[in-house]
Enzyme design. Sequence first.
Site, PDB file in Angstrom:
ATOM      1  N   GLY A 114     -27.548  14.963 -13.206  1.00  0.00           N
ATOM      2  CA  GLY A 114     -27.549  16.132 -14.078  1.00  0.00           C
ATOM      3  C   GLY A 114     -28.908  16.809 -14.154  1.00  0.00           C
ATOM      4  O   GLY A 114     -29.773  16.573 -13.311  1.00  0.00           O
ATOM      5  N   HIS A 169     -30.579  21.672 -10.767  1.00  0.00           N
ATOM      6  CA  HIS A 169     -31.511  22.720 -10.350  1.00  0.00           C
ATOM      7  C   HIS A 169     -31.116  23.164  -8.941  1.00  0.00           C
ATOM      8  O   HIS A 169     -30.113  22.683  -8.378  1.00  0.00           O
ATOM      9  CB  HIS A 169     -32.953  22.205 -10.406  1.00  0.00           C
ATOM     10  CG  HIS A 169     -33.159  20.891  -9.717  1.00  0.00           C
ATOM     11  ND1 HIS A 169     -32.992  20.730  -8.358  1.00  0.00           N
ATOM     12  CD2 HIS A 169     -33.499  19.665 -10.194  1.00  0.00           C
ATOM     13  CE1 HIS A 169     -33.244  19.488  -8.022  1.00  0.00           C
ATOM     14  NE2 HIS A 169     -33.536  18.796  -9.121  1.00  0.00           N
ATOM     15  N   HIS A 225     -30.103  20.513  -6.345  1.00  0.00           N
ATOM     16  CA  HIS A 225     -28.719  20.049  -6.465  1.00  0.00           C
ATOM     17  C   HIS A 225     -27.754  21.107  -5.932  1.00  0.00           C
ATOM     18  O   HIS A 225     -26.780  20.795  -5.241  1.00  0.00           O
ATOM     19  CB  HIS A 225     -28.365  19.778  -7.931  1.00  0.00           C
ATOM     20  CG  HIS A 225     -29.168  18.691  -8.587  1.00  0.00           C
ATOM     21  ND1 HIS A 225     -30.048  18.937  -9.613  1.00  0.00           N
ATOM     22  CD2 HIS A 225     -29.216  17.361  -8.371  1.00  0.00           C
ATOM     23  CE1 HIS A 225     -30.596  17.806 -10.010  1.00  0.00           C
ATOM     24  NE2 HIS A 225     -30.113  16.826  -9.274  1.00  0.00           N
ATOM     25  N   ASP A 239     -35.200  12.420  -1.834  1.00  0.00           N
ATOM     26  CA  ASP A 239     -35.219  10.979  -2.113  1.00  0.00           C
ATOM     27  C   ASP A 239     -34.882  10.268  -0.797  1.00  0.00           C
ATOM     28  O   ASP A 239     -33.791   9.706  -0.640  1.00  0.00           O
ATOM     29  CB  ASP A 239     -34.203  10.661  -3.210  1.00  0.00           C
ATOM     30  CG  ASP A 239     -34.507  11.440  -4.482  1.00  0.00           C
ATOM     31  OD1 ASP A 239     -35.422  11.054  -5.205  1.00  0.00           O
ATOM     32  OD2 ASP A 239     -33.852  12.470  -4.719  1.00  0.00           O
ATOM     33  N   GLN A 299     -33.788   6.653  -0.815  1.00  0.00           N
ATOM     34  CA  GLN A 299     -32.433   6.531  -1.376  1.00  0.00           C
ATOM     35  C   GLN A 299     -31.389   6.893  -0.318  1.00  0.00           C
ATOM     36  O   GLN A 299     -30.370   6.208  -0.168  1.00  0.00           O
ATOM     37  CB  GLN A 299     -32.311   7.467  -2.575  1.00  0.00           C
ATOM     38  CG  GLN A 299     -30.906   7.605  -3.119  1.00  0.00           C
ATOM     39  CD  GLN A 299     -30.898   8.392  -4.401  1.00  0.00           C
ATOM     40  OE1 GLN A 299     -31.220   7.867  -5.451  1.00  0.00           O
ATOM     41  NE2 GLN A 299     -30.549   9.662  -4.334  1.00  0.00           N
ATOM     42  N   SER A 309     -37.253  18.933  -9.009  1.00  0.00           N
ATOM     43  CA  SER A 309     -36.839  17.645  -9.572  1.00  0.00           C
ATOM     44  C   SER A 309     -36.481  17.860 -11.030  1.00  0.00           C
ATOM     45  O   SER A 309     -37.114  18.684 -11.715  1.00  0.00           O
ATOM     46  CB  SER A 309     -38.004  16.638  -9.474  1.00  0.00           C
ATOM     47  OG  SER A 309     -37.767  15.543 -10.341  1.00  0.00           O
TER      48      SER A 309
HETATM   49  P1  AMP Z   1     -30.689  13.249  -9.025  1.00  0.00           P
HETATM   50  O1  AMP Z   1     -29.915  14.071 -10.002  1.00  0.00           O
HETATM   51  O2  AMP Z   1     -32.163  13.354  -9.185  1.00  0.00           O
HETATM   52  O3  AMP Z   1     -30.180  11.833  -8.947  1.00  0.00           O
HETATM   53  O4  AMP Z   1     -30.396  13.880  -7.594  1.00  0.00           O
HETATM   54  C1  AMP Z   1     -29.085  14.031  -7.119  1.00  0.00           C
HETATM   55  C2  AMP Z   1     -29.138  14.415  -5.670  1.00  0.00           C
HETATM   56  O5  AMP Z   1     -29.865  15.643  -5.521  1.00  0.00           O
HETATM   57  C3  AMP Z   1     -29.870  13.364  -4.811  1.00  0.00           C
HETATM   58  O6  AMP Z   1     -29.192  13.215  -3.581  1.00  0.00           O
HETATM   59  C4  AMP Z   1     -31.220  13.993  -4.623  1.00  0.00           C
HETATM   60  O7  AMP Z   1     -31.881  13.575  -3.444  1.00  0.00           O
HETATM   61  C5  AMP Z   1     -30.862  15.460  -4.555  1.00  0.00           C
HETATM   62  N1  AMP Z   1     -32.035  16.283  -4.854  1.00  0.00           N
HETATM   63  C6  AMP Z   1     -32.857  16.182  -5.931  1.00  0.00           C
HETATM   64  N2  AMP Z   1     -33.878  17.070  -5.834  1.00  0.00           N
HETATM   65  C7  AMP Z   1     -33.696  17.738  -4.675  1.00  0.00           C
HETATM   66  C8  AMP Z   1     -34.411  18.771  -3.995  1.00  0.00           C
HETATM   67  N3  AMP Z   1     -35.536  19.291  -4.501  1.00  0.00           N
HETATM   68  N4  AMP Z   1     -33.938  19.217  -2.812  1.00  0.00           N
HETATM   69  C9  AMP Z   1     -32.808  18.680  -2.284  1.00  0.00           C
HETATM   70  N5  AMP Z   1     -32.078  17.711  -2.869  1.00  0.00           N
HETATM   71  C10 AMP Z   1     -32.522  17.231  -4.042  1.00  0.00           C
END
Ligand code: AMP
Length: 321
Positions: free
Chosen positions: A31, A34, A37, A151, A154, A186
């Site tokens: 969640g 941005h 996502h 990530d 990950q 992020s």
């Molecule tokens: P999170 O909500 O931080 O767990 O991220 C969910 C997904 O969005 C994960 O696969 C992240 O790697 C991806 N993600 C987060 N930030 C970015 C970004 N700046 N660019 C591309 N993907 C992202």
Amino acid sequence: MKTHSTKQALAAALSGERRDGRTVGFVPTMGALHAGHVSLLERARADNDVVVASIFVNPLQFGPSDDFARYPRDLEADAALAAEAGVDHLFAPEVAEMYPRGSIATRVDVGPIGDVGEGAWRPGFFAGVATVCCKLFHIVGPDRAYFGQKDAQQLAVIRQLVADLDLPVEIVGCPTVREHDGLALSSRNAYLEQEARRAAPALAAALMAARDAAAGGEGSAAELRWIVEACLEAEPGIHLQYVDLFDPVTFSPQERLDGRGVLAAAAYVGGTRLIDNVEVVATVSAVQQRELAAEPATGAGAGIERGAAVHAGAGMKRGAA
Ligand code: AMP
């Protein structure tokens, strides 16, 4: 778009889609959505008939001193953004829906990849990530799942999970989306106060300086680390926690760049811990240069001028991070 808070409701909604033979793309998130996502959601939208996104701040992947309680949550805004990006089904369970007994005893053991890089600083983090993704893959049953290169470790863990456990899902990696000044988007950027926000792009800039050096022929991980450290020495608002060169698939730490690698780092900016990484690629000519350099007669010509990095970092101790 429909929002579902229970596994049963999501399963009921998806069973109809599957009966019609429609492909399902899935984007798991925590969640505070941005544009990073959204890039994943848009890719999923382009590739699949049905798009499912999840929003779940997974307690299993937070350590006792991590920011689980204060992690940004705004379901209403997220739902609006997800709908706009073309999501058909948003799965937003409470913790009790995912972990009815408070937690679960079973964990996915990800092996050595979980002990290096981020895992070295966040014990149990990748086991928590792999475990919740395993659960979500079973709940959603997607054809494809989308993860960000932001990530990178990950992504490598998830690819390993899917390969090792024969999970029937294709993993699609998507490029990192950045602000105009280079800062990787992020959810945790919301924590940055004005001065920290000003300082934060230096992390990406330092990684990119090292990436350029690698493209120019620098193949030593120690030198690439040193370039990042030296760049960040000039920015007192950032405290580098680690920077290392990893194999992009196994994430085993590398002493030399051999083909492709991931240079990944974590740093504290103010009180906020940010991570970032760049793909580093040794050009063919750089590899050839190194091979030539291995021959005694031509050894002096290999790689970039080390003096440049030393000069930039004058006065700092090596390995200070
Ligand atoms: P999170 O909500 O931080 O767990 O991220 C969910 C997904 O969005 C994960 O696969 C992240 O790697 C991806 N993600 C987060 N930030 C970015 C970004 N700046 N660019 C591309 N993907 C992202």
